[in-house]
Design a protein around this motif. Structure first.
Motif, PDB file in Angstrom:
ATOM      1  N   ASP A  97      14.881  83.780   6.385  1.00 43.77           N
ATOM      2  CA  ASP A  97      14.821  82.953   5.753  1.00 43.77           C
ATOM      3  C   ASP A  97      14.384  83.412   3.812  1.00 43.77           C
ATOM      4  O   ASP A  97      15.013  82.807   3.029  1.00 43.77           O
ATOM      5  N   LYS A  98      13.378  84.781   4.132  1.00 44.22           N
ATOM      6  CA  LYS A  98      13.836  85.416   2.844  1.00 44.22           C
ATOM      7  C   LYS A  98      14.923  85.855   2.378  1.00 44.22           C
ATOM      8  O   LYS A  98      14.753  86.065   0.783  1.00 44.22           O
ATOM      9  N   TRP A  99      15.491  86.354   2.775  1.00 43.52           N
ATOM     10  CA  TRP A  99      17.134  86.720   2.287  1.00 43.52           C
ATOM     11  C   TRP A  99      17.546  85.623   1.981  1.00 43.52           C
ATOM     12  O   TRP A  99      19.302  85.602   1.677  1.00 43.52           O
ATOM     13  N   LYS A 100      17.673  84.438   2.863  1.00 44.97           N
ATOM     14  CA  LYS A 100      19.501  83.785   3.328  1.00 44.97           C
ATOM     15  C   LYS A 100      19.741  83.065   1.431  1.00 44.97           C
ATOM     16  O   LYS A 100      20.747  83.831   1.837  1.00 44.97           O
ATOM     17  N   ASN A 101      19.025  83.119   0.888  1.00 48.35           N
ATOM     18  CA  ASN A 101      19.547  82.937  -1.061  1.00 48.35           C
ATOM     19  C   ASN A 101      20.457  83.587  -1.348  1.00 48.35           C
ATOM     20  O   ASN A 101      21.329  83.383  -1.943  1.00 48.35           O
ATOM     21  N   PRO A 102      19.686  85.017  -1.458  1.00 49.61           N
ATOM     22  CA  PRO A 102      20.188  85.972  -2.481  1.00 49.61           C
ATOM     23  C   PRO A 102      21.614  86.536  -1.722  1.00 49.61           C
ATOM     24  O   PRO A 102      22.329  87.225  -2.204  1.00 49.61           O
ATOM     25  N   TRP A 144      18.885  88.438  12.989  1.00 51.91           N
ATOM     26  CA  TRP A 144      18.083  88.198  12.719  1.00 51.91           C
ATOM     27  C   TRP A 144      18.713  86.261  13.232  1.00 51.91           C
ATOM     28  O   TRP A 144      17.770  85.433  13.252  1.00 51.91           O
ATOM     29  N   GLY A 145      19.546  85.955  13.395  1.00 54.72           N
ATOM     30  CA  GLY A 145      20.355  84.103  14.411  1.00 54.72           C
ATOM     31  C   GLY A 145      20.901  84.435  15.482  1.00 54.72           C
ATOM     32  O   GLY A 145      21.042  83.461  16.051  1.00 54.72           O
ATOM     33  N   GLN A 146      20.734  85.281  16.324  1.00 58.47           N
ATOM     34  CA  GLN A 146      21.115  85.200  17.672  1.00 58.47           C
ATOM     35  C   GLN A 146      21.180  83.399  18.228  1.00 58.47           C
ATOM     36  O   GLN A 146      21.532  83.025  19.082  1.00 58.47           O
ATOM     37  N   ASP A 147      19.184  83.203  17.610  1.00 53.39           N
ATOM     38  CA  ASP A 147      19.271  82.180  18.680  1.00 53.39           C
ATOM     39  C   ASP A 147      19.239  81.037  17.639  1.00 53.39           C
ATOM     40  O   ASP A 147      19.821  79.506  18.780  1.00 53.39           O
ATOM     41  N   LYS A 148      20.575  81.124  16.779  1.00 54.87           N
ATOM     42  CA  LYS A 148      20.980  80.067  15.473  1.00 54.87           C
ATOM     43  C   LYS A 148      21.571  79.766  16.080  1.00 54.87           C
ATOM     44  O   LYS A 148      22.865  78.731  15.905  1.00 54.87           O
ATOM     45  N   PHE A 191      18.392  87.220  -9.194  1.00 57.23           N
ATOM     46  CA  PHE A 191      17.368  86.803  -9.803  1.00 57.23           C
ATOM     47  C   PHE A 191      16.633  86.908 -10.745  1.00 57.23           C
ATOM     48  O   PHE A 191      15.408  86.395 -11.660  1.00 57.23           O
ATOM     49  N   LEU A 192      17.112  86.591 -12.162  1.00 58.80           N
ATOM     50  CA  LEU A 192      16.914  86.931 -13.448  1.00 58.80           C
ATOM     51  C   LEU A 192      17.026  84.838 -13.796  1.00 58.80           C
ATOM     52  O   LEU A 192      16.743  84.338 -14.486  1.00 58.80           O
ATOM     53  N   SER A 193      17.886  84.783 -12.654  1.00 62.48           N
ATOM     54  CA  SER A 193      19.033  83.594 -13.436  1.00 62.48           C
ATOM     55  C   SER A 193      18.488  82.324 -12.298  1.00 62.48           C
ATOM     56  O   SER A 193      18.073  80.461 -11.777  1.00 62.48           O
ATOM     57  N   ALA A 194      19.942  82.220 -11.495  1.00 66.42           N
ATOM     58  CA  ALA A 194      20.321  81.520 -10.560  1.00 66.42           C
ATOM     59  C   ALA A 194      19.118  81.472  -9.246  1.00 66.42           C
ATOM     60  O   ALA A 194      18.975  80.535  -8.400  1.00 66.42           O
ATOM     61  N   LYS A 195      18.292  82.111  -9.254  1.00 62.24           N
ATOM     62  CA  LYS A 195      16.615  81.967  -8.308  1.00 62.24           C
ATOM     63  C   LYS A 195      16.634  80.791  -8.648  1.00 62.24           C
ATOM     64  O   LYS A 195      15.455  80.352  -7.290  1.00 62.24           O
ATOM     65  N   LYS A 196      16.335  80.142  -9.709  1.00 67.08           N
ATOM     66  CA  LYS A 196      15.368  78.895  -9.925  1.00 67.08           C
ATOM     67  C   LYS A 196      15.964  77.403  -9.802  1.00 67.08           C
ATOM     68  O   LYS A 196      16.280  76.841  -9.373  1.00 67.08           O
ATOM     69  N   TRP A 197      17.435  77.833  -8.888  1.00 69.81           N
ATOM     70  CA  TRP A 197      18.266  76.733  -9.174  1.00 69.81           C
ATOM     71  C   TRP A 197      19.457  76.924  -7.908  1.00 69.81           C
ATOM     72  O   TRP A 197      19.570  75.370  -7.128  1.00 69.81           O
ATOM     73  N   PHE A 198      19.740  77.745  -7.497  1.00 67.42           N
ATOM     74  CA  PHE A 198      20.582  78.016  -6.400  1.00 67.42           C
ATOM     75  C   PHE A 198      19.264  78.146  -4.717  1.00 67.42           C
ATOM     76  O   PHE A 198      18.745  79.140  -4.297  1.00 67.42           O
ATOM     77  N   LYS A 199      19.585  77.261  -4.129  1.00 69.49           N
ATOM     78  CA  LYS A 199      19.106  76.609  -2.769  1.00 69.49           C
ATOM     79  C   LYS A 199      19.838  77.230  -1.825  1.00 69.49           C
ATOM     80  O   LYS A 199      19.685  76.838  -0.485  1.00 69.49           O
ATOM     81  N   GLY A 200      21.176  77.494  -2.190  1.00 68.72           N
ATOM     82  CA  GLY A 200      22.220  77.599  -0.548  1.00 68.72           C
ATOM     83  C   GLY A 200      22.997  76.429  -0.778  1.00 68.72           C
ATOM     84  O   GLY A 200      22.523  75.964  -1.777  1.00 68.72           O
ATOM     85  N   PRO A 201      23.658  76.175   0.334  1.00 65.64           N
ATOM     86  CA  PRO A 201      24.813  75.044   0.381  1.00 65.64           C
ATOM     87  C   PRO A 201      23.955  74.173   0.540  1.00 65.64           C
ATOM     88  O   PRO A 201      23.034  73.774   1.484  1.00 65.64           O
ATOM     89  N   ARG A 202      25.330  73.173  -0.679  1.00 68.51           N
ATOM     90  CA  ARG A 202      24.164  71.666  -0.716  1.00 68.51           C
ATOM     91  C   ARG A 202      25.036  70.944  -0.385  1.00 68.51           C
ATOM     92  O   ARG A 202      25.782  70.987   0.601  1.00 68.51           O
ATOM     93  N   LYS A 203      23.989  70.221   0.571  1.00 72.07           N
ATOM     94  CA  LYS A 203      24.494  68.316   1.439  1.00 72.07           C
ATOM     95  C   LYS A 203      25.481  67.654   0.659  1.00 72.07           C
ATOM     96  O   LYS A 203      24.443  67.274  -0.339  1.00 72.07           O
ATOM     97  N   THR A 204      26.420  67.492   0.651  1.00 70.64           N
ATOM     98  CA  THR A 204      26.724  66.569  -0.138  1.00 70.64           C
ATOM     99  C   THR A 204      27.496  65.067   0.712  1.00 70.64           C
ATOM    100  O   THR A 204      28.008  64.336  -0.238  1.00 70.64           O
ATOM    101  N   LEU A 205      26.651  65.051   1.976  1.00 73.74           N
ATOM    102  CA  LEU A 205      26.983  63.709   2.961  1.00 73.74           C
ATOM    103  C   LEU A 205      25.650  63.519   3.162  1.00 73.74           C
ATOM    104  O   LEU A 205      24.856  63.993   3.845  1.00 73.74           O
ATOM    105  N   ASP A 206      25.075  62.621   2.903  1.00 65.68           N
ATOM    106  CA  ASP A 206      24.150  61.284   3.185  1.00 65.68           C
ATOM    107  C   ASP A 206      23.789  61.666   4.548  1.00 65.68           C
ATOM    108  O   ASP A 206      24.495  61.058   5.445  1.00 65.68           O
TER     109      ASP A 206
END
Length: 512
Positions: free
Chosen positions: A106-111, A414-418, A481-496
């Protein structure tokens, strides 16, 4: 009119050919899997398993790739050319950055996802540059100017962008033709070269020479010169991720993508081995003569020595044709990665680039234009000197290999269980294969950063891969770290999740 919606107009529906029940079922399963990942179906699914394979196989463009990288392997002699192998990739519709985000801690997934997305996107655009850059054969008297070469390059990239958009309805069929063209060129070479060479005074080289003779035309130690010859297959046998980027246009993607990857790797390994053995058997026994050919290209000299002027011209024209379609295929793959990354809001002008055009049969036309325009601008570096050109091309290997390696690393550590196996799974061998793949890719990235001529290169002979890719990687992280950290949270869902799937939407629309 361009629209981001995936709905079809009635006129467009009347123009489409009837779809079989099996295809409808496969599309429904594909769209359901896509919905689980949070995305709605926006692109048109019309690539079969064979045509997904064709994308990667076409980009690898086996013989043109071998021809353009002979200068890496010839300085070590023939034996180093014929031993190489690579096959590793992960099939995901959103691209390799999606898997990185899914498997990473979780700590590293976004960057890390952000970094992989940029490395892959820029690496693919660098691939367009390296494929479409033309090395013009000459007769030793006339040499093409850099302005002319750039003009041809820019026109070629523009043509690929236009074709990728306008020929979208038949692009899957064009990819099928590319298979025939690539295999035909290889078979023509392995048949014609030995016949032509056997009629010359020198004749065909012995098996001892082909598989055992090693030379060192560099100032590196002989062992390392031999290792550097691996740069040829590292450059040639790649583009596995192109299958991944086409997964949202593939029918039965859970099978089509992994099988496309395996078929492409297997075909290039076997046909490449055969082709290089024949080239080594038919080339001049003095590599210096080939490397310093007045024709400007080693492969042109090899054809010329065995088949004469007319034969060499025929094969070089055929090779140029195949390479043209290589550029078309990688333009398509790069545009899909650009579109996917823009869909998640990570690239500049994402709102513009992520729009899917209904006018051009549900293609990311704007992403195609963006990739072509960026390639033309980056290509201006070719006007500087050969070192600048090589620096541009270096984006491809290190950038893409890093992007391929990171999701595998994240899954193992990190992701063997996933991880949940899909329709294609290697079972107990999955983790060992992943470890071997990581070791190979680390080797490939390291190797791609060494100057090939020797340990004390001049400014023109220097390998600037570490500078170019280091700038991309460090720049991407700084941007995050200077900009995108504020708004990039990973893949966005486009389907509710509560919304109907695209398949249900189309079924409802057809009943109206």
């Amino acid at each position: 009119m361009d629209r981001s919606s995936g709905s079809t107009t009635r006129g467009a529906k009347r123009a489409e050919a009837p779809v079989s029940q099996d295809t409808k079922l496969a599309e429904a399963i594909d769209q359901e899997l896509l919905a689980v990942m949070g995305y709605k179906q926006e692109l048109r699914r019309h690539y079969s398993t064979l045509q997904v394979f064709a994308i990667a196989f076409s980009i690898m463009g086996l013989l043109p790739s071998i021809a353009s990288t002979l200068s890496f392997s010839l300085p070590a002699g023939p034996a180093a050319m014929v031993w190489a192998d690579l096959s590793s990739a992960l099939p995901t519709s959103g691209g390799l950055y999606w898997w990185t985000h899914h498997f990473a801690a979780d700590k590293w997934k976004n960057p890390l996802s952000f970094l992989v997305g940029y490395s892959n996107t820029i690496g693919l655009i660098g691939g367009i540059c390296s494929v479409d850059f033309v090395s013009v054969v000459h007769n030793g008297e006339w040499v093409a100017s850099r302005n002319l070469i750039y003009g041809v390059y820019a026109a070629t990239v523009a043509a690929h962008g236009i074709l990728a958009i306008l020929a979208a309805p038949i692009m899957h069929r064009i990819q099928s033709v590319c298979i025939v063209a690539n295999v035909g060129l290889v078979l023509g070479t392995v048949i014609a070269l030995p016949i032509g060479k056997s009629r010359t005074v020198e004749g065909i080289n012995s098996a001892t020479y082909v598989f055992g003779h090693v030379e060192n035309l560099t100032t590196w130690p002989t062992g390392w010169a031999f290792m550097l010859a691996w740069l040829s297959p590292i450059w040639s046998v790649g583009a596995f991720d192109s299958c991944v980027h086409m997964s949202e246009e593939a029918i039965n993607a859970a099978k089509a993508v992994p099988y496309g990857i395996l078929w492409a790797g297997g075909a290039c390994w076997s046909l490449g081995f055969l082709c290089l053995c024949v080239i080594a058997a038919c080339m001049n026994t003095d590599p210096n003569v080939i490397l310093k050919s007045p024709l400007g290209q080693p492969i042109a000299q090899i054809y010329y020595d065995a088949l004469g002027k007319n034969g060499a011209i025929i094969f070089m024209v055929a090779m140029a044709t195949v390479q043209f379609f290589m550029g078309l295929s990688i333009t398509i793959a790069a545009s899909r990665q650009t579109w996917a990354f823009s869909r998640d809001g990570a690239l500049p002008f994402s709102k513009y680039l992520r729009v899917v055009s209904t006018r051009f049969r549900y293609q990311p036309a704007r992403a195609v234009v963006g990739c072509a325009a960026t390639s033309i601008i980056l290509g201006l570096l070719c006007l500087v000197n050969s070192a600048a050109s090589n620096a541009l091309f270096s984006l491809t290997v290190a950038g893409n290999y890093f992007a391929w390696a990171m999701p595998i690393f994240c899954r193992i550590f990190w992701g063997q269980d996933k991880f949940k196996p899909g329709l294609f799974y290697t079972g107990r061998l999955s983790t060992p294969i992943a470890v071997v793949a990581l070791l190979y890719m680390a080797f490939a990235i390291t190797l791609s950063m060494f100057p090939t001529a020797g340990p004390s290169p001049s400014a023109n002979d220097m390998n600037y891969t570490v500078v170019i890719n280091g700038t991309v990687w460090i720049g991407s992280l700084l941007y995050y770290f200077l900009s995108a950290k504020k708004w990039f949270k990973g893949p966005r869902k486009t389907l509710d999740p509560a919304s109907p799937t695209e398949a249900e939407h189309r079924e409802t629309e057809s009943e109206c």
